[in-house]
Design an enzyme around this catalytic site. Sequence first.
Site, PDB file in Angstrom:
ATOM      1  N   SER A 151       0.762  -1.264   0.073  1.00 26.60           N
ATOM      2  CA  SER A 151       0.051   0.011  -0.109  1.00 26.60           C
ATOM      3  C   SER A 151       1.007   1.296  -0.053  1.00 26.60           C
ATOM      4  O   SER A 151       1.609   1.464  -0.928  1.00 26.60           O
ATOM      5  CB  SER A 151      -0.986  -0.032   1.024  1.00 26.60           C
ATOM      6  N   ASP A 208      -9.818  -4.251  -5.230  1.00 28.30           N
ATOM      7  CA  ASP A 208      -9.280  -3.356  -4.392  1.00 28.30           C
ATOM      8  C   ASP A 208     -10.114  -2.180  -4.286  1.00 28.30           C
ATOM      9  O   ASP A 208     -10.166  -1.348  -5.307  1.00 28.30           O
ATOM     10  CB  ASP A 208      -7.923  -2.847  -4.648  1.00 28.30           C
ATOM     11  N   HIS A 240      -7.889  -5.164  -0.757  1.00 34.67           N
ATOM     12  CA  HIS A 240      -6.740  -4.689  -0.598  1.00 34.67           C
ATOM     13  C   HIS A 240      -6.214  -5.458   0.704  1.00 34.67           C
ATOM     14  O   HIS A 240      -6.202  -5.522   1.902  1.00 34.67           O
ATOM     15  CB  HIS A 240      -7.154  -3.326   0.141  1.00 34.67           C
TER      16      HIS A 240
END
Length: 281
Positions: A151, A208, A240
């Site tokens: 991320s 995601d 995610h």
Amino acid sequence: RHRTTSLQAVSTERGSRAHVLFCWIILSCCIDSTHSMSSSAATRARGALIFLHGLGDGPSGWSFLKDELPTLKPRLAQIEYVFPQSPDIPISINGGMRMPGWFDLFEWPIQVGDPDDKQGKLKAVEQMEQEIQKLTEKGIPRNKIAIGGFSQGGAIALLAAYYSNPPAHDARPPLAACASLSGWLTLTKEIQVANTQTPLYWAHGEYDDKVLFGQQKYGVEKLSAAGVANLRFPSFPMGHQSCPQELTQLAEFLDSTLFGDDEESTTSMQDKQRGGAKQDL
């Protein structure tokens, strides 16, 4: 040496492990970077992986890689693992609440073209350069150091591997590899790609809803157009998060980029395994 931080808003998973990033929980975070090697590693590491955590997380969130990756590719027991800790900063999408983060976020979910916290990102890149310098002082050259992250961590890994600011940094040798898990490419209009030689593994979840799936296509196309040729960009039917298949591919990618057909490391691992078997008799 630990502190607790309240988090809120969204959650994610890492593999089969539930891994909450922005919910009302108490998360314990290590303040300093974690440097470690697998218990079977040689005294002098033959390479290194710097892996950056995501927003609201800490080094402990991904430190399992140092144990898991060598089970998938045994030569990865011979490298040093570094899990840096981000600073605690105010995060705009959470009303200015302070939490571990590499840079500020102004929009949610994260889409192509969202505003950038340039100062925060460049500061994080410089922190990674300091980690790289520590490794080179131990005798591990840049071309044996891989950088990756999840991320926000993936976004910084991409900047550290491919971009250069100021221009004086253009002369730095390329890193061995870059791995972005659910990350995104940032500052594309302000900083030019300075390195095209580092191989890239970029994995992303097709569902995601935090860092939108379109970020992968955009980032891969930008880097490819800039001349980065060694690109692997799988996608998985997930949100995610991470998954076992992704980690298996990550291990294969790191093994091939850090060692390739290095017979010395393969022979070393075989000798260690034989030696360990003798001790067990």
